[in-house]
Design a protein around this motif. Structure first.
Motif, PDB file in Angstrom:
ATOM      1  N   VAL A 113     -63.683 -14.226  -5.916  1.00  0.00           N
ATOM      2  CA  VAL A 113     -64.636 -14.184  -7.015  1.00  0.00           C
ATOM      3  C   VAL A 113     -64.910 -15.628  -7.436  1.00  0.00           C
ATOM      4  CG1 VAL A 113     -65.064 -13.382  -9.364  1.00  0.00           C
ATOM      5  CG2 VAL A 113     -63.725 -11.969  -7.805  1.00  0.00           C
TER       6      VAL A 113
ATOM      7  N   THR B 169     -66.570 -18.470  -9.939  1.00  0.00           N
ATOM      8  CA  THR B 169     -67.124 -18.717 -11.266  1.00  0.00           C
ATOM      9  C   THR B 169     -68.095 -19.873 -11.116  1.00  0.00           C
ATOM     10  OG1 THR B 169     -65.032 -18.044 -12.239  1.00  0.00           O
ATOM     11  CG2 THR B 169     -66.543 -19.251 -13.671  1.00  0.00           C
TER      12      THR B 169
ATOM     13  N   VAL C  73     -58.041 -16.931  -0.776  1.00  0.00           N
ATOM     14  CA  VAL C  73     -58.367 -17.946  -1.771  1.00  0.00           C
ATOM     15  C   VAL C  73     -57.260 -19.001  -1.795  1.00  0.00           C
ATOM     16  CG1 VAL C  73     -58.669 -18.313  -4.257  1.00  0.00           C
ATOM     17  CG2 VAL C  73     -59.730 -16.330  -3.144  1.00  0.00           C
TER      18      VAL C  73
ATOM     19  N   VAL D 214     -62.011 -21.100  -0.662  1.00  0.00           N
ATOM     20  CA  VAL D 214     -61.238 -20.248   0.241  1.00  0.00           C
ATOM     21  C   VAL D 214     -60.705 -21.104   1.380  1.00  0.00           C
ATOM     22  CG1 VAL D 214     -62.595 -18.197  -0.348  1.00  0.00           C
ATOM     23  CG2 VAL D 214     -63.207 -19.540   1.668  1.00  0.00           C
TER      24      VAL D 214
ATOM     25  N   LYS E  49     -72.967 -25.025  -9.773  1.00  0.00           N
ATOM     26  CA  LYS E  49     -71.682 -25.629  -9.475  1.00  0.00           C
ATOM     27  C   LYS E  49     -70.606 -24.541  -9.472  1.00  0.00           C
ATOM     28  CE  LYS E  49     -69.084 -28.796 -12.051  1.00  0.00           C
ATOM     29  NZ  LYS E  49     -69.121 -29.734 -13.165  1.00  0.00           N
ATOM     30  N   THR E  50     -69.758 -24.563  -8.458  1.00  0.00           N
ATOM     31  CA  THR E  50     -68.653 -23.603  -8.448  1.00  0.00           C
ATOM     32  C   THR E  50     -67.499 -24.195  -9.246  1.00  0.00           C
ATOM     33  OG1 THR E  50     -69.332 -22.715  -6.324  1.00  0.00           O
ATOM     34  CG2 THR E  50     -67.060 -22.295  -6.984  1.00  0.00           C
ATOM     35  N   LEU E  51     -67.148 -23.570 -10.340  1.00  0.00           N
ATOM     36  CA  LEU E  51     -66.079 -24.082 -11.192  1.00  0.00           C
ATOM     37  C   LEU E  51     -64.715 -23.682 -10.650  1.00  0.00           C
ATOM     38  CD1 LEU E  51     -67.581 -23.318 -14.736  1.00  0.00           C
ATOM     39  CD2 LEU E  51     -67.805 -25.404 -13.369  1.00  0.00           C
ATOM     40  N   LYS E  52     -64.632 -22.459 -10.175  1.00  0.00           N
ATOM     41  CA  LYS E  52     -63.383 -22.031  -9.538  1.00  0.00           C
ATOM     42  C   LYS E  52     -63.614 -20.792  -8.677  1.00  0.00           C
ATOM     43  CE  LYS E  52     -61.617 -19.002 -13.114  1.00  0.00           C
ATOM     44  NZ  LYS E  52     -60.785 -18.700 -14.206  1.00  0.00           N
ATOM     45  N   VAL E  53     -62.668 -20.569  -7.781  1.00  0.00           N
ATOM     46  CA  VAL E  53     -62.710 -19.377  -6.938  1.00  0.00           C
ATOM     47  C   VAL E  53     -61.371 -18.668  -7.098  1.00  0.00           C
ATOM     48  CG1 VAL E  53     -62.883 -18.532  -4.561  1.00  0.00           C
ATOM     49  CG2 VAL E  53     -64.319 -20.443  -5.301  1.00  0.00           C
ATOM     50  N   SER E  54     -61.421 -17.399  -7.472  1.00  0.00           N
ATOM     51  CA  SER E  54     -60.176 -16.662  -7.732  1.00  0.00           C
ATOM     52  C   SER E  54     -60.065 -15.471  -6.789  1.00  0.00           C
ATOM     53  CB  SER E  54     -60.155 -16.109  -9.160  1.00  0.00           C
ATOM     54  OG  SER E  54     -60.806 -16.972 -10.049  1.00  0.00           O
ATOM     55  N   PRO E  55     -58.828 -15.017  -6.564  1.00  0.00           N
ATOM     56  CA  PRO E  55     -58.697 -13.780  -5.795  1.00  0.00           C
ATOM     57  C   PRO E  55     -59.204 -12.609  -6.627  1.00  0.00           C
ATOM     58  CG  PRO E  55     -56.539 -14.692  -6.376  1.00  0.00           C
ATOM     59  CD  PRO E  55     -57.557 -15.578  -7.002  1.00  0.00           C
ATOM     60  N   PRO E  56     -59.677 -11.563  -5.977  1.00  0.00           N
ATOM     61  CA  PRO E  56     -60.149 -10.401  -6.737  1.00  0.00           C
ATOM     62  C   PRO E  56     -58.961  -9.672  -7.339  1.00  0.00           C
ATOM     63  CG  PRO E  56     -60.169  -9.921  -4.391  1.00  0.00           C
ATOM     64  CD  PRO E  56     -59.768 -11.349  -4.531  1.00  0.00           C
TER      65      PRO E  56
END
Ligand SMILES: Cc1cc2nc3c(=O)[nH]c(=O)nc-3n(C[C@H](O)[C@H](O)[C@H](O)COP(=O)(O)OP(=O)(O)OC[C@H]3O[C@@H](n4cnc5c(N)ncnc54)[C@H](O)[C@@H]3O)c2cc1C
Ligand SMILES: Nc1ncnc2c1ncn2[C@@H]1O[C@H](COP(=O)(O)O)[C@@H](O)[C@H]1O
Lengths: 309, 250
Positions: free
Chosen positions: A133, A135, B19, B26, B216-223
């Motif tokens: 996901v 942000t 991630v 990723v 801008k991608t601030l963060k990428v988290s696992p679902p």
């Protein structure tokens, strides 16, 4: 801030995904106006005026918008959209068709398929088939956004009393014409709106065997879905495909029958509240996301399930 | 006529993407990279048009790092005639990519542009539509059938409710859905031949295009993870659980 929501409708009524999109707009915050474009769609505009939280409905009722041809819709959205801070549509095949075109004409990015609102310029969206996901923050003056139909609780369809303003904007790019459509007649709930879904995969072996699922679906008031393999093999039509590149669903109960559980399929259903898997292979990946797994031959288990309902 | 197709370098669809622990993105280390599956379908369609004598030349474009040459070579092995690599280490976004493709369209003047409906990494489903907008061309997205005649194309589209047929004036942009065709595999002789086919390389600067990302991608988290469930022993137990534990049926 003012937000323009582009309604998905069938001329007479507003589709439930529109209510989900208004819910996302509400989270962003600001004045919410709804555009109803189509031909002979004033009843849909009246319905949109009743949606809770909507302050105004814009009605573009003209033949040129009849089938939501992307070129005409994008020009319309570009012209009226430039006065808004956000333009939202549901992530449907219609929204996915004209929204990026409108974004490019406005020279802004599109943020596709948001699943969360962090602030007025920051959003969450699934990437890599929902395996991550992101942000993301937009620096554009106008934020063009499509909204995932399963990600927000719909606002009430009644309770508002917005005014309807008829627009006199006719955009005909003259680049494309609609020829015909082959719309599958729904005898059961629409996939994206159903409370229960029973889906079949390659394990069903052929289209006729889907009647096993139909019988269960009718007892449960469920919709019927399918994996890509079942659609590719011609068992069932394309509108039934659930997955990364098909429909995204999140019903209360999802029953996967003869579906292995490839990442691309899971992407479309793993937000379901309760997942049941019926598969004869105990190592099938679908069991890793299933709340209740049944290792069995579907041709025995499904009729048995049917008889117990 | 000339047909332009696109081939994005993406993580192979069989890879289970993870991630990174620092939430910066990723993990792409030692991960198999391939041509985006929808672009394989685009290439196949273009090559079939060439085999049918409708298209004279098939040009494949990829935008990405130097390594995206591999995806261009794959497309050439599948039957494209020549390649164009627009090399950049910026992770370009659909609007920027569409602007680059527009610059190539201005140079090459193709009658038909075929892109995938969606890149399976970002899942954006925007680029083809944006290219059509910038070029002022018609668009036919999510195509499951394409027929050309004279200066128009009749396209069957996969839509939420079923299928729709539209007719678009050429030049046009078509984006491919899964059922447009079944892509072939490259044969060894064709892989060898592909090595000799020409590939031009540009940078976004060469083309005068600004591709500065707007998002801008601030963060990428696992679902959110699902809790592991249970295996039930019988249909009877399943029905009981659904009624009395999950309470989703009555
Ligand atoms: C670009 C791309 C996009 C894709 N998009 C999607 C998408 O949107 N949606 C989607 O679903 N897939 C999608 N796929 C395809 C996906 O990768 C899988 O190939 C597909 O989901 C497999 O479908 P399946 O589970 O029905 O078939 P299979 O993987 O063949 O599984 C069939 C299952 O049925 C079981 N079975 C067989 N017989 C019986 C029986 N008698 N009783 C019980 N169980 C039985 C088997 O054990 C097996 O697990 C996509 C792939 C790509 C490359
Ligand atoms: N970097 C790229 N290089 C080549 N083609 C691309 C690139 N990005 C997107 N495309 C094309 O645009 C389609 C849609 O991508 P997207 O809008 O990112 O989902 C892909 O299937 C490709 O055909």
């Amino acid at each position: 801030m003012s937000i323009l929501v582009i309604a998905e409708h069938d001329n007479k009524s507003i589709k439930p995904v529109t209510l989900v999109t208004v819910a996302a707009a509400k989270e962003i915050g600001g004045d919410i106006e709804v555009l109803v474009a189509g031909a002979g769609c004033s009843a849909a505009a009246d319905a949109a005026a009743k949606i809770e939280g909507v302050s105004k409905v814009l009605l573009a009722d003209n033949e040129v918008y009849a089938h939501h041809l992307a070129e005409n819709m994008a020009e319309l959205v570009t012209e009226i959209g430039k006065d808004y801070s956000h333009i939202l549509s549901p992530t449907t095949t219609s929204g996915k068709n004209f929204m990026p075109r409108a974004a490019a004409l406005l020279d802004v990015a599109q943020i596709s398929d948001i699943s969360g609102v962090v602030s007025e310029d920051t959003f969450e969206r699934p990437i890599y088939a929902g395996n991550a996901v992101a942000t993301v923050q937009s620096s554009d003056a106008i934020k063009v956004i499509t909204v995932r139909g399963t990600a927000f609780d719909p606002v009430p369809a009644e309770g508002g009393s917005a005014s309807v303003e008829a627009l006199d904007i006719v955009k005909d790019a003259g680049l494309s014409t609609w020829v015909k459509e082959d719309i599958v007649k729904l005898v059961r709930p629409e996939l994206t709106a159903a409370r229960i879904i029973i889906s079949g995969g390659r394990g069903m072996q052929n289209g006729e065997n889907f009647s096993l699922l139909e019988s269960v679906a009718d007892k449960l008031g469920a919709a019927i879905g399918a994996s890509r393999a079942a659609v590719d093999a011609g068992f069932v039509p394309n509108d039934m495909q659930v997955g990364q590149t098909g429909k995204i669903v999140a019903p209360e109960l999802y029953i996967a029958v003869g579906i292995s559980g490839a990442i691309q399929h899971l992407a479309g259903m793993k937000d379901s509240k309760v997942i049941v898997a019926i598969n004869k292979d105990e190592d099938a990946p679908i069991f890793q996301v299933a709340d209740y797994g049944l290792v069995a031959d579907l041709f025995k288990a499904v009729p048995e399930l049917d008889s117990m309902l | 006529m000339k047909v332009l197709v696109t081939a994005k370098r993406v993580v192979d669809y069989n890879v289970n993407v993870r991630v990174l622990n620092d939430n910066s993105g990723v993990d792409l280390n030692n991960v198999k990279m391939s041509v985006n599956p929808f672009d394989e379908i685009a290439i196949e369609e273009a090559v079939r048009l060439k085999e049918a004598g409708t298209a004279e030349e098939v040009i494949v474009v990829s935008i990405g790092p130097k390594a995206a040459q591999e995806q261009i070579r794959t497309a050439l092995a599948l039957g494209a005639d020549r390649g164009i690599l627009i090399e950049t280490d910026i992770e370009a976004q659909p609007l920027g990519i569409a602007k680059l493709l527009k610059a190539i369209i201005d140079k090459e003047q193709p009658q038909l542009i075929i892109t995938g409906k969606q890149a399976i990494d970002g899942d954006n489903s925007q680029t083809g539509q944006m290219v059509a907008a910038l070029a002022g061309y018609a668009q036919a997205t999510f195509a499951s059938k394409l027929e050309l005649s004279g200066d128009s194309a009749t396209v069957t589209r996969e839509i939420d409710g079923g299928l729709e047929v539209i007719k678009v004036t050429l030049p046009a942009v078509v984006t491919t859905d899964l059922r447009l065709n079944e892509p072939r595999y490259a044969s060894l002789p064709n892989i060898m031949k592909a090595k000799k086919k020409p590939v031009d390389t540009y940078t976004p600067e060469d083309l005068g295009v600004d591709i500065t990302p707007r998002v801008k991608t601030l963060k990428v988290s696992p679902p959110p993870e699902r809790k592991a469930g249970i295996i039930v022993e019988s249909v009877e137990q399943l029905v009981d659980k659904l009624k009395n534990e999950a309470k989703v049926i009555s």
